[in-house]
Design a protein around this motif. Structure first.
Motif, PDB file in Angstrom:
ATOM      1  N   GLU A  27      32.767  90.430 112.569  1.00  0.00           N
ATOM      2  CA  GLU A  27      31.327  90.174 112.548  1.00  0.00           C
ATOM      3  C   GLU A  27      30.650  90.984 111.448  1.00  0.00           C
ATOM      4  O   GLU A  27      29.711  90.505 110.805  1.00  0.00           O
ATOM      5  CB  GLU A  27      30.706  90.491 113.907  1.00  0.00           C
ATOM      6  N   PHE A  91      31.379  77.374 110.127  1.00  0.00           N
ATOM      7  CA  PHE A  91      30.844  76.395 111.070  1.00  0.00           C
ATOM      8  C   PHE A  91      29.589  75.729 110.517  1.00  0.00           C
ATOM      9  O   PHE A  91      28.794  75.168 111.256  1.00  0.00           O
ATOM     10  CB  PHE A  91      30.564  77.064 112.416  1.00  0.00           C
ATOM     11  N   VAL A 118      26.610  79.732 110.146  1.00  0.00           N
ATOM     12  CA  VAL A 118      27.227  79.957 111.458  1.00  0.00           C
ATOM     13  C   VAL A 118      28.730  80.087 111.260  1.00  0.00           C
ATOM     14  O   VAL A 118      29.343  79.311 110.518  1.00  0.00           O
ATOM     15  CB  VAL A 118      26.917  78.797 112.433  1.00  0.00           C
ATOM     16  N   ARG A 120      32.538  80.880 113.417  1.00  0.00           N
ATOM     17  CA  ARG A 120      33.278  81.116 114.653  1.00  0.00           C
ATOM     18  C   ARG A 120      34.323  82.165 114.327  1.00  0.00           C
ATOM     19  O   ARG A 120      35.122  81.990 113.413  1.00  0.00           O
ATOM     20  CB  ARG A 120      33.955  79.856 115.186  1.00  0.00           C
ATOM     21  N   GLN A 136      36.651  85.141 121.302  1.00  0.00           N
ATOM     22  CA  GLN A 136      35.904  84.419 120.265  1.00  0.00           C
ATOM     23  C   GLN A 136      34.422  84.710 120.380  1.00  0.00           C
ATOM     24  O   GLN A 136      33.918  85.038 121.469  1.00  0.00           O
ATOM     25  CB  GLN A 136      36.068  82.906 120.414  1.00  0.00           C
ATOM     26  N   SER A 137      33.739  84.539 119.259  1.00  0.00           N
ATOM     27  CA  SER A 137      32.290  84.586 119.264  1.00  0.00           C
ATOM     28  C   SER A 137      31.776  83.647 118.179  1.00  0.00           C
ATOM     29  O   SER A 137      32.479  83.341 117.220  1.00  0.00           O
ATOM     30  CB  SER A 137      31.767  86.009 119.027  1.00  0.00           C
ATOM     31  N   LEU A 138      30.558  83.190 118.356  1.00  0.00           N
ATOM     32  CA  LEU A 138      29.850  82.475 117.305  1.00  0.00           C
ATOM     33  C   LEU A 138      28.880  83.466 116.710  1.00  0.00           C
ATOM     34  O   LEU A 138      28.153  84.156 117.445  1.00  0.00           O
ATOM     35  CB  LEU A 138      29.088  81.260 117.858  1.00  0.00           C
ATOM     36  N   TYR A 139      28.868  83.550 115.394  1.00  0.00           N
ATOM     37  CA  TYR A 139      28.021  84.523 114.696  1.00  0.00           C
ATOM     38  C   TYR A 139      27.140  83.777 113.720  1.00  0.00           C
ATOM     39  O   TYR A 139      27.617  82.970 112.936  1.00  0.00           O
ATOM     40  CB  TYR A 139      28.874  85.558 113.973  1.00  0.00           C
ATOM     41  N   ARG A 140      25.855  84.051 113.782  1.00  0.00           N
ATOM     42  CA  ARG A 140      24.893  83.375 112.915  1.00  0.00           C
ATOM     43  C   ARG A 140      24.201  84.414 112.057  1.00  0.00           C
ATOM     44  O   ARG A 140      23.777  85.450 112.515  1.00  0.00           O
ATOM     45  CB  ARG A 140      23.885  82.657 113.810  1.00  0.00           C
TER      46      ARG A 140
END
Length: 141
Positions: A27, A91, A118, A120, A136-140
């Motif tokens: 991240e 993403f 974005v 993943r 997992q994470s989604l990071y924006r």
């Protein structure tokens, strides 16, 4: 029997901590860097935008041993150290943050535009005894 269960619980906890540390390291890369994604597949821990009809590369049985992942900093020391492995997938972008007005990372000012990238992030850690954890994470940003 209870001793084995306790040992497995401890091993899983260590693997989870290492995988979580890998997630945070990735991240930071996504937050501070400008990842240059390959046109397809994965290279050096960066993966092209996945196709919804195809399994992601990290889902392959041997990806975490032979794949194009990136290794994070080891967690722990000596023989007990575990090294997380991670990938950052493109993403695409979201407009207006999906309705949110602020960035995910509160330590960084959100960009002035309404479009944010974005990613993943998938992180994996495995103990010598074979306990594996994937987070997992989604990071924006």
């Amino acid at each position: 029997m209870q001793e084995r269960m306790a040992a497995n619980t401890v091993a899983r906890g260590k693997a989870f901590q290492a995988a979580e540390a890998g997630l945070r390291q990735a991240e930071i890369i996504a937050r501070d860097g400008a990842p240059s994604f390959p046109p397809s597949g994965c290279a050096d821990g960066l993966c092209a935008m996945p196709s919804p009809s195809v399994d992601p590369p990290w889902a392959a049985a041997d990806f975490w041993t032979k794949g194009a992942f990136r290794e994070g900093k080891a967690v722990g020391s000596g023989d007990l150290a575990l090294t997380p492995r991670f990938v950052i997938e493109d993403f695409g972008a979201t407009v207006n943050g999906g309705g949110a007005g602020e960035g995910i990372d509160m330590s960084k000012v959100p960009p002035p535009t309404t479009e944010q990238s974005v990613f993943r992030i998938t992180s994996q850690a495995m103990t010598p005894s074979g306990v594996e954890v994937v987070v997992q994470s989604l990071y924006r940003r």
